[in-house]
Motif scaffolding. Structure first.
Motif, PDB file in Angstrom:
ATOM      1  N   GLY A 117       0.820  -1.206   0.000  1.00 29.27           N
ATOM      2  CA  GLY A 117       0.000   0.000   0.000  1.00 29.27           C
ATOM      3  C   GLY A 117       0.858   1.262   0.000  1.00 29.27           C
ATOM      4  N   TRP A 118       1.965   1.224   0.736  1.00 31.55           N
ATOM      5  CA  TRP A 118       2.917   2.341   0.749  1.00 31.55           C
ATOM      6  C   TRP A 118       3.567   2.483  -0.629  1.00 31.55           C
ATOM      7  CZ3 TRP A 118       7.489   2.679   4.816  1.00 31.55           C
ATOM      8  CH2 TRP A 118       8.083   3.955   4.743  1.00 31.55           C
ATOM      9  N   ILE A 119       4.009   1.354  -1.187  1.00 33.28           N
ATOM     10  CA  ILE A 119       4.612   1.373  -2.520  1.00 33.28           C
ATOM     11  C   ILE A 119       3.605   1.933  -3.533  1.00 33.28           C
ATOM     12  CG2 ILE A 119       5.601  -0.026  -4.372  1.00 33.28           C
ATOM     13  CD1 ILE A 119       7.476  -0.127  -2.072  1.00 33.28           C
ATOM     14  N   ALA A 120       2.333   1.523  -3.417  1.00 31.88           N
ATOM     15  CA  ALA A 120       1.295   1.990  -4.360  1.00 31.88           C
ATOM     16  C   ALA A 120       1.135   3.502  -4.298  1.00 31.88           C
ATOM     17  CB  ALA A 120      -0.038   1.304  -4.057  1.00 31.88           C
ATOM     18  N   LEU A 121       1.104   4.054  -3.099  1.00 27.04           N
ATOM     19  CA  LEU A 121       0.933   5.503  -2.950  1.00 27.04           C
ATOM     20  C   LEU A 121       2.139   6.263  -3.498  1.00 27.04           C
ATOM     21  CD1 LEU A 121      -0.653   5.455   0.602  1.00 27.04           C
ATOM     22  CD2 LEU A 121      -1.826   6.115  -1.512  1.00 27.04           C
ATOM     23  N   ARG A 122       3.337   5.732  -3.249  1.00 27.13           N
ATOM     24  CA  ARG A 122       4.541   6.365  -3.794  1.00 27.13           C
ATOM     25  C   ARG A 122       4.585   6.223  -5.311  1.00 27.13           C
ATOM     26  NH1 ARG A 122       7.055   9.116  -4.090  1.00 27.13           N
ATOM     27  NH2 ARG A 122       9.268   8.611  -3.967  1.00 27.13           N
ATOM     28  N   PRO A 144      -3.265  -1.307   4.610  1.00 30.23           N
ATOM     29  CA  PRO A 144      -2.129  -0.530   4.105  1.00 30.23           C
ATOM     30  C   PRO A 144      -1.221  -0.039   5.224  1.00 30.23           C
ATOM     31  CG  PRO A 144      -4.138   0.789   4.028  1.00 30.23           C
ATOM     32  CD  PRO A 144      -4.554  -0.611   4.372  1.00 30.23           C
ATOM     33  N   ALA A 145       0.085  -0.046   4.908  1.00 27.94           N
ATOM     34  CA  ALA A 145       1.079   0.330   5.916  1.00 27.94           C
ATOM     35  C   ALA A 145       1.995   1.437   5.422  1.00 27.94           C
ATOM     36  CB  ALA A 145       1.900  -0.899   6.310  1.00 27.94           C
ATOM     37  N   PRO A 146       1.434   2.561   4.919  1.00 27.78           N
ATOM     38  CA  PRO A 146       2.311   3.664   4.524  1.00 27.78           C
ATOM     39  C   PRO A 146       3.059   4.212   5.737  1.00 27.78           C
ATOM     40  CG  PRO A 146       0.035   4.426   4.648  1.00 27.78           C
ATOM     41  CD  PRO A 146       0.007   2.939   4.803  1.00 27.78           C
ATOM     42  N   ASP A 147       4.314   4.579   5.507  1.00 31.72           N
ATOM     43  CA  ASP A 147       5.143   5.177   6.571  1.00 31.72           C
ATOM     44  C   ASP A 147       5.299   4.248   7.781  1.00 31.72           C
ATOM     45  OD1 ASP A 147       4.770   7.233   4.775  1.00 31.72           O
ATOM     46  OD2 ASP A 147       4.192   8.737   6.248  1.00 31.72           O
ATOM     47  N   ALA A 194      12.614   9.251   3.860  1.00 33.33           N
ATOM     48  CA  ALA A 194      12.665   9.981   2.590  1.00 33.33           C
ATOM     49  C   ALA A 194      11.453   9.670   1.710  1.00 33.33           C
ATOM     50  CB  ALA A 194      13.949   9.630   1.847  1.00 33.33           C
ATOM     51  N   ASN A 195      10.660   8.673   2.100  1.00 30.73           N
ATOM     52  CA  ASN A 195       9.505   8.263   1.291  1.00 30.73           C
ATOM     53  C   ASN A 195       8.177   8.480   2.013  1.00 30.73           C
ATOM     54  OD1 ASN A 195      10.260   6.783  -1.410  1.00 30.73           O
ATOM     55  ND2 ASN A 195      11.829   6.171   0.077  1.00 30.73           N
ATOM     56  N   ARG A 196       8.176   9.331   3.013  1.00 28.07           N
ATOM     57  CA  ARG A 196       6.948   9.571   3.773  1.00 28.07           C
ATOM     58  C   ARG A 196       5.835  10.085   2.869  1.00 28.07           C
ATOM     59  NH1 ARG A 196       8.327  12.329   9.570  1.00 28.07           N
ATOM     60  NH2 ARG A 196       6.138  11.799   9.850  1.00 28.07           N
ATOM     61  N   ILE A 202      -2.564  13.379  -0.200  1.00 29.09           N
ATOM     62  CA  ILE A 202      -2.029  12.492  -1.228  1.00 29.09           C
ATOM     63  C   ILE A 202      -3.005  12.511  -2.398  1.00 29.09           C
ATOM     64  CG2 ILE A 202      -1.232  10.156  -1.761  1.00 29.09           C
ATOM     65  CD1 ILE A 202      -1.122   9.687   1.331  1.00 29.09           C
ATOM     66  N   GLU A 203      -2.612  13.154  -3.458  1.00 28.81           N
ATOM     67  CA  GLU A 203      -3.488  13.261  -4.635  1.00 28.81           C
ATOM     68  C   GLU A 203      -3.377  11.978  -5.455  1.00 28.81           C
ATOM     69  OE1 GLU A 203      -5.648  15.446  -5.275  1.00 28.81           O
ATOM     70  OE2 GLU A 203      -5.121  17.213  -4.099  1.00 28.81           O
ATOM     71  N   THR A 204      -4.380  11.126  -5.355  1.00 27.47           N
ATOM     72  CA  THR A 204      -4.337   9.870  -6.105  1.00 27.47           C
ATOM     73  C   THR A 204      -4.926  10.026  -7.496  1.00 27.47           C
ATOM     74  OG1 THR A 204      -6.501   9.169  -5.264  1.00 27.47           O
ATOM     75  CG2 THR A 204      -4.550   8.536  -3.982  1.00 27.47           C
ATOM     76  N   GLY A 205      -5.874  10.950  -7.653  1.00 24.52           N
ATOM     77  CA  GLY A 205      -6.525  11.133  -8.940  1.00 24.52           C
ATOM     78  C   GLY A 205      -7.442   9.993  -9.326  1.00 24.52           C
ATOM     79  N   CYS A 206      -7.797   9.154  -8.352  1.00 25.17           N
ATOM     80  CA  CYS A 206      -8.650   7.998  -8.650  1.00 25.17           C
ATOM     81  C   CYS A 206      -9.412   7.589  -7.390  1.00 25.17           C
ATOM     82  CB  CYS A 206      -7.801   6.822  -9.140  1.00 25.17           C
ATOM     83  SG  CYS A 206      -6.731   6.110  -7.857  1.00 25.17           S
ATOM     84  N   PRO A 207     -10.479   6.803  -7.549  1.00 21.73           N
ATOM     85  CA  PRO A 207     -11.178   6.268  -6.373  1.00 21.73           C
ATOM     86  C   PRO A 207     -10.270   5.313  -5.588  1.00 21.73           C
ATOM     87  CG  PRO A 207     -12.511   6.010  -8.358  1.00 21.73           C
ATOM     88  CD  PRO A 207     -11.147   6.416  -8.800  1.00 21.73           C
TER      89      PRO A 207
END
Length: 270
Positions: A117-122, A144-147, A194-196, A202-207
């Protein structure tokens, strides 16, 4: 649910140069002839790979719908080369971008589990910087485990773990999912800063559809609530599974994931 098997031989993509070169294993399912739709992209969690239950079920969904699907193993995972202890968010993100660049999908639905989930957002942040890029049609995040290195690991480090990080460059902890311990390196933790992503909107531009177990011992459901605060208010669905754990791989959990993925693939055309 389907009776899925991962019988196909993977193809390999060479990434990096010199001592940094590694072979990334990929499973690329082509769309059925005449079927137009997005490509599912599976992003695994920490120490997980593309042959896990959820990944295989997503691939089986793609087959049923006639859609294409991209699965791959990060370096140091599954069938890919490279050392696990060299892994960082930046490194695994580079590999995800390279695989997508290689496959050249026109539209994608990202499905990320835990660290995935973190990788997806980045990944979305990096793709949105480009002029020519796949259209992102939807995002499914499972526990999801961002940050997570910043928010879930660093604040809870013991003196012994801090000493191990300083002296050995890593620390170990028992894993609930493997006989081998989890290894967290100083490089992973420093690179995580560095990847926070939980620093602003977070602008995903999608649902976005988030699935989160309330009995998750690895990523507390409060972390998903925090993530929602950083996403634009429109088109974000959070499903809390009262008796769900971190894996969310029971039949009823898989059905929730597949339903979310199918809805975003078939009913959300840009």
């Amino acid at each position: 649910m389907s009776d899925v098997a991962d019988s196909l031989e993977p193809s390999f993509l060479s990434i990096g140069n010199g001592d940094d070169q590694r072979q990334i294993a990929m499973q690329l399912r082509a769309a059925r002839k005449g079927v137009k739709g997005p490509t599912f992209v599976w992003l695994s969690g920490y120490r997980s790979d593309m042959s896990g239950t959820k990944a295989l079920e997503l691939d089986a969904l793609a087959e049923r719908l006639g859609l294409s699907c991209i699965r791959f193993d990060y370096s140091g995972h599954g069938q890919s080369g490279g050392r696990f202890t060299d892994g960082t968010i930046s490194r695994w993100l580079e590999e995800a971008l390279a695989v997508i660049d290689h496959a050249k999908p026109k539209r994608i639905v990202l499905v990320g589990s835990s660290m995935g989930g973190w990788i997806a957002l980045r990944l979305i942040q990096e793709l949105r910087k480009r002029k020519k890029t796949p259209a992102i049609q939807g995002l499914v995040l499972i526990a999801p485990a961002p940050d997570f290195t910043i928010d879930l690991i660093e604040p809870n480090l013991s003196d012994v773990e801090l000493t191990s990080l300083a002296e050995r460059g890593y620390f170990e902890e028992p894993s609930d999912y493997s006989l081998e311990p989890n290894i967290f390196t100083r490089a992973l933790i420093e690179d995580g800063r560095a990847n926070r992503v939980l620093t602003g909107i977070i602008e995903t531009g999608c649902p976005v559809h988030i699935l989160q177990g309330m009995q998750d011992q690895d990523v507390p459901f409060s972390h998903s609530l925090k993530l929602v605060e950083h996403l634009p208010a429109d088109d974000v669905v959070l499903t809390l599974v009262r008796d769900g754990d971190h894996r969310l791989s029971r039949p009823q959990d898989i059905e929730r994931m597949l339903s979310a993925a199918e809805t975003l693939a078939l009913h959300n055309h840009p």
